[in-house]
Scaffold this motif. Structure first.
Motif, PDB file in Angstrom:
ATOM      1  N   SER A  12      60.988  43.223  51.891  1.00  0.00           N
ATOM      2  CA  SER A  12      61.826  42.915  51.040  1.00  0.00           C
ATOM      3  C   SER A  12      62.530  44.179  50.724  1.00  0.00           C
ATOM      4  CB  SER A  12      61.422  41.974  49.976  1.00  0.00           C
ATOM      5  OG  SER A  12      60.651  42.254  48.965  1.00  0.00           O
ATOM      6  N   GLU A  13      62.070  45.326  50.378  1.00  0.00           N
ATOM      7  CA  GLU A  13      62.633  46.303  49.743  1.00  0.00           C
ATOM      8  C   GLU A  13      63.654  46.678  50.755  1.00  0.00           C
ATOM      9  OE1 GLU A  13      61.236  50.872  48.482  1.00  0.00           O
ATOM     10  OE2 GLU A  13      59.781  49.137  48.279  1.00  0.00           O
ATOM     11  N   LEU A  14      63.413  46.788  52.074  1.00  0.00           N
ATOM     12  CA  LEU A  14      64.421  47.224  53.203  1.00  0.00           C
ATOM     13  C   LEU A  14      65.575  46.451  53.027  1.00  0.00           C
ATOM     14  CD1 LEU A  14      62.386  47.572  56.356  1.00  0.00           C
ATOM     15  CD2 LEU A  14      62.905  49.213  54.822  1.00  0.00           C
ATOM     16  N   CYS A  15      65.783  45.137  52.764  1.00  0.00           N
ATOM     17  CA  CYS A  15      66.889  44.375  52.397  1.00  0.00           C
ATOM     18  C   CYS A  15      67.789  44.819  51.396  1.00  0.00           C
ATOM     19  CB  CYS A  15      66.306  42.661  52.449  1.00  0.00           C
ATOM     20  SG  CYS A  15      65.741  42.271  53.857  1.00  0.00           S
ATOM     21  N   LEU A  16      67.238  45.776  50.461  1.00  0.00           N
ATOM     22  CA  LEU A  16      68.168  45.956  49.439  1.00  0.00           C
ATOM     23  C   LEU A  16      68.850  47.417  49.894  1.00  0.00           C
ATOM     24  CD1 LEU A  16      65.563  45.301  46.464  1.00  0.00           C
ATOM     25  CD2 LEU A  16      67.560  44.006  47.279  1.00  0.00           C
ATOM     26  N   TRP A  17      68.455  48.176  50.494  1.00  0.00           N
ATOM     27  CA  TRP A  17      69.073  49.335  51.070  1.00  0.00           C
ATOM     28  C   TRP A  17      70.385  49.101  51.621  1.00  0.00           C
ATOM     29  CZ3 TRP A  17      65.259  52.086  54.796  1.00  0.00           C
ATOM     30  CH2 TRP A  17      63.969  52.317  53.838  1.00  0.00           C
ATOM     31  N   TRP A  28      70.585  45.389  56.289  1.00  0.00           N
ATOM     32  CA  TRP A  28      69.767  43.836  56.656  1.00  0.00           C
ATOM     33  C   TRP A  28      70.212  42.868  55.778  1.00  0.00           C
ATOM     34  CZ3 TRP A  28      66.863  43.715  60.692  1.00  0.00           C
ATOM     35  CH2 TRP A  28      66.258  44.883  61.288  1.00  0.00           C
ATOM     36  N   PRO A  29      70.085  41.641  56.509  1.00  0.00           N
ATOM     37  CA  PRO A  29      70.429  40.187  55.541  1.00  0.00           C
ATOM     38  C   PRO A  29      69.682  40.561  54.077  1.00  0.00           C
ATOM     39  CG  PRO A  29      70.456  39.854  57.750  1.00  0.00           C
ATOM     40  CD  PRO A  29      69.819  41.246  57.487  1.00  0.00           C
ATOM     41  N   ALA A  30      69.803  39.720  53.321  1.00  0.00           N
ATOM     42  CA  ALA A  30      69.145  39.269  52.057  1.00  0.00           C
ATOM     43  C   ALA A  30      67.591  38.896  52.591  1.00  0.00           C
ATOM     44  CB  ALA A  30      69.753  38.041  51.148  1.00  0.00           C
ATOM     45  N   TRP A  31      66.643  39.307  51.930  1.00  0.00           N
ATOM     46  CA  TRP A  31      65.369  38.908  52.353  1.00  0.00           C
ATOM     47  C   TRP A  31      65.174  37.427  52.461  1.00  0.00           C
ATOM     48  CZ3 TRP A  31      61.428  40.291  54.990  1.00  0.00           C
ATOM     49  CH2 TRP A  31      60.136  39.568  54.788  1.00  0.00           C
ATOM     50  N   ASP A  33      67.014  35.017  53.363  1.00  0.00           N
ATOM     51  CA  ASP A  33      67.743  34.564  54.408  1.00  0.00           C
ATOM     52  C   ASP A  33      67.015  35.129  55.913  1.00  0.00           C
ATOM     53  OD1 ASP A  33      69.938  33.145  53.070  1.00  0.00           O
ATOM     54  OD2 ASP A  33      71.161  35.286  53.435  1.00  0.00           O
ATOM     55  N   MET A  34      66.490  36.337  55.684  1.00  0.00           N
ATOM     56  CA  MET A  34      65.310  36.950  56.736  1.00  0.00           C
ATOM     57  C   MET A  34      64.318  35.978  57.009  1.00  0.00           C
ATOM     58  SD  MET A  34      66.581  40.278  57.631  1.00  0.00           S
ATOM     59  CE  MET A  34      65.038  41.113  58.152  1.00  0.00           C
ATOM     60  N   GLN A  35      63.731  35.565  55.942  1.00  0.00           N
ATOM     61  CA  GLN A  35      62.509  34.732  55.782  1.00  0.00           C
ATOM     62  C   GLN A  35      63.002  33.342  56.485  1.00  0.00           C
ATOM     63  OE1 GLN A  35      61.185  35.278  51.829  1.00  0.00           O
ATOM     64  NE2 GLN A  35      59.407  35.847  52.845  1.00  0.00           N
ATOM     65  N   LYS A  36      63.976  32.790  55.772  1.00  0.00           N
ATOM     66  CA  LYS A  36      64.416  31.374  56.174  1.00  0.00           C
ATOM     67  C   LYS A  36      64.684  31.213  57.715  1.00  0.00           C
ATOM     68  CE  LYS A  36      68.607  30.090  54.959  1.00  0.00           C
ATOM     69  NZ  LYS A  36      69.349  30.159  55.853  1.00  0.00           N
ATOM     70  N   ASP A  37      65.529  32.250  57.996  1.00  0.00           N
ATOM     71  CA  ASP A  37      65.746  32.358  59.724  1.00  0.00           C
ATOM     72  C   ASP A  37      64.766  32.860  60.572  1.00  0.00           C
ATOM     73  OD1 ASP A  37      68.235  31.321  58.691  1.00  0.00           O
ATOM     74  OD2 ASP A  37      69.114  33.198  58.626  1.00  0.00           O
ATOM     75  N   GLY A  38      63.578  33.486  60.079  1.00  0.00           N
ATOM     76  CA  GLY A  38      62.559  34.038  60.756  1.00  0.00           C
ATOM     77  C   GLY A  38      63.269  35.443  61.475  1.00  0.00           C
ATOM     78  N   PHE A  39      64.293  36.035  60.999  1.00  0.00           N
ATOM     79  CA  PHE A  39      64.903  37.128  61.622  1.00  0.00           C
ATOM     80  C   PHE A  39      64.267  38.379  61.703  1.00  0.00           C
ATOM     81  CE2 PHE A  39      68.222  40.327  61.350  1.00  0.00           C
ATOM     82  CZ  PHE A  39      68.702  40.106  62.706  1.00  0.00           C
ATOM     83  N   GLU A  40      63.810  39.093  62.681  1.00  0.00           N
ATOM     84  CA  GLU A  40      63.041  40.450  62.554  1.00  0.00           C
ATOM     85  C   GLU A  40      62.089  40.499  61.798  1.00  0.00           C
ATOM     86  OE1 GLU A  40      63.773  42.623  64.778  1.00  0.00           O
ATOM     87  OE2 GLU A  40      65.585  41.836  65.666  1.00  0.00           O
ATOM     88  N   PHE A  41      61.827  41.283  60.960  1.00  0.00           N
ATOM     89  CA  PHE A  41      60.596  41.234  60.032  1.00  0.00           C
ATOM     90  C   PHE A  41      60.522  40.149  58.996  1.00  0.00           C
ATOM     91  CE2 PHE A  41      63.666  44.605  58.577  1.00  0.00           C
ATOM     92  CZ  PHE A  41      63.898  44.243  57.382  1.00  0.00           C
ATOM     93  N   GLY A  42      61.595  39.473  58.872  1.00  0.00           N
ATOM     94  CA  GLY A  42      61.362  38.166  58.122  1.00  0.00           C
ATOM     95  C   GLY A  42      60.328  37.240  58.925  1.00  0.00           C
ATOM     96  N   ASP A  43      60.021  37.328  59.901  1.00  0.00           N
ATOM     97  CA  ASP A  43      59.045  36.608  60.775  1.00  0.00           C
ATOM     98  C   ASP A  43      57.607  37.363  60.424  1.00  0.00           C
ATOM     99  OD1 ASP A  43      57.166  35.750  62.765  1.00  0.00           O
ATOM    100  OD2 ASP A  43      58.666  35.329  64.328  1.00  0.00           O
ATOM    101  N   PRO A  44      56.836  36.843  59.832  1.00  0.00           N
ATOM    102  CA  PRO A  44      55.399  37.462  59.620  1.00  0.00           C
ATOM    103  C   PRO A  44      54.726  37.889  60.814  1.00  0.00           C
ATOM    104  CG  PRO A  44      55.439  35.286  58.722  1.00  0.00           C
ATOM    105  CD  PRO A  44      56.907  35.301  59.307  1.00  0.00           C
ATOM    106  N   VAL A  45      54.812  36.976  61.766  1.00  0.00           N
ATOM    107  CA  VAL A  45      53.995  37.589  63.101  1.00  0.00           C
ATOM    108  C   VAL A  45      54.732  38.809  63.809  1.00  0.00           C
ATOM    109  CG1 VAL A  45      53.402  36.744  65.321  1.00  0.00           C
ATOM    110  CG2 VAL A  45      53.142  35.005  63.472  1.00  0.00           C
ATOM    111  N   LEU A  46      55.799  38.421  63.841  1.00  0.00           N
ATOM    112  CA  LEU A  46      56.912  39.910  64.462  1.00  0.00           C
ATOM    113  C   LEU A  46      56.561  41.031  63.528  1.00  0.00           C
ATOM    114  CD1 LEU A  46      58.744  40.506  66.751  1.00  0.00           C
ATOM    115  CD2 LEU A  46      60.479  39.948  65.499  1.00  0.00           C
ATOM    116  N   ARG A  47      56.739  40.874  62.476  1.00  0.00           N
ATOM    117  CA  ARG A  47      56.433  42.130  61.470  1.00  0.00           C
ATOM    118  C   ARG A  47      55.110  42.616  61.526  1.00  0.00           C
ATOM    119  NH1 ARG A  47      57.529  39.622  56.829  1.00  0.00           N
ATOM    120  NH2 ARG A  47      55.324  39.014  56.054  1.00  0.00           N
ATOM    121  N   ASP A  48      54.027  41.879  61.794  1.00  0.00           N
ATOM    122  CA  ASP A  48      52.926  42.246  61.869  1.00  0.00           C
ATOM    123  C   ASP A  48      52.647  42.903  63.272  1.00  0.00           C
ATOM    124  OD1 ASP A  48      51.947  41.654  59.467  1.00  0.00           O
ATOM    125  OD2 ASP A  48      50.802  39.716  60.229  1.00  0.00           O
ATOM    126  N   ARG A  49      53.192  42.412  64.373  1.00  0.00           N
ATOM    127  CA  ARG A  49      53.087  43.014  65.782  1.00  0.00           C
ATOM    128  C   ARG A  49      54.134  44.235  66.118  1.00  0.00           C
ATOM    129  NH1 ARG A  49      53.113  37.415  69.129  1.00  0.00           N
ATOM    130  NH2 ARG A  49      51.096  36.741  68.687  1.00  0.00           N
TER     131      ARG A  49
END
Length: 161
Positions: A12-17, A28-31, A33-49
């Motif tokens: 979420s900090e990255l989204c403030l840069w 990056w878009p707002a955190w 929105d990233m979570q809602k859309d599952g976009f890039e590291f907003g998707d917890p599985v993708l973020r972990d992998r």
């Protein structure tokens, strides 16, 4: 510099840069929105992998890395340095730390990255870290069809720290 898991808090900090133009294409878009859309590291599985945080000696977030597998033999890097640290000559070491981590995680794999052809600052940094331009092409991005260089890591070309 150390590489650690990219937690939800750090993501979420990255989204403030905020980068200044022309580098603002890397914002990056707002955190939320990233979570809602599952976009890039907003998707917890993708973020972990695929995603990791890069921390300084004080444990502060200074950047991120994405280790994207392209088949079984190539790891494509995505990376970003905190905006206020750009232009301070940290880039080659930052890129080298991330590249070494990619090689550690995927021994025997080629490591590459893509960079906009207009981004000469990043290209110089990548070259100092041991990357060379392998190919140039146009590809779809979130900002339309753009020309990029594919740069491949060559350990023999890497600056010795």
């Amino acid at each position: 510099m150390t590489i650690k898991p990219l937690t939800q808090e750090l993501a979420s900090e990255l989204c403030l840069w905020r980068y200044t133009p022309p580098y603002d294409v890397y914002n990056w878009p707002a955190w939320e929105d990233m979570q809602k859309d599952g976009f890039e590291f907003g998707d917890p599985v993708l973020r972990d992998r695929q995603y990791s945080a890069v921390l300084d000696s004080d444990g502060s977030l200074i950047g991120f890395a994405q280790f994207f597998p392209l088949g079984a033999s190539v790891v494509r890097l995505g990376l970003g340095l905190r905006p206020d640290l750009c232009g301070r000559k940290l880039g080659p070491l930052f890129v080298s730390v991330i590249t070494e981590e990619a090689l550690r995680r995927s021994p025997g794999c080629e490591v590459d990255l893509e960079v906009y052809t207009w981004n000469t600052r990043a290209i110089r940094t990548y070259e100092k870290a041991g990357f060379r331009i392998e190919d140039t092409y146009r590809r779809p991005t979130s900002h339309g069809l753009k020309e990029v260089h594919c740069m491949v890591y060559d350990r023999a070309q890497a600056f010795k720290w």
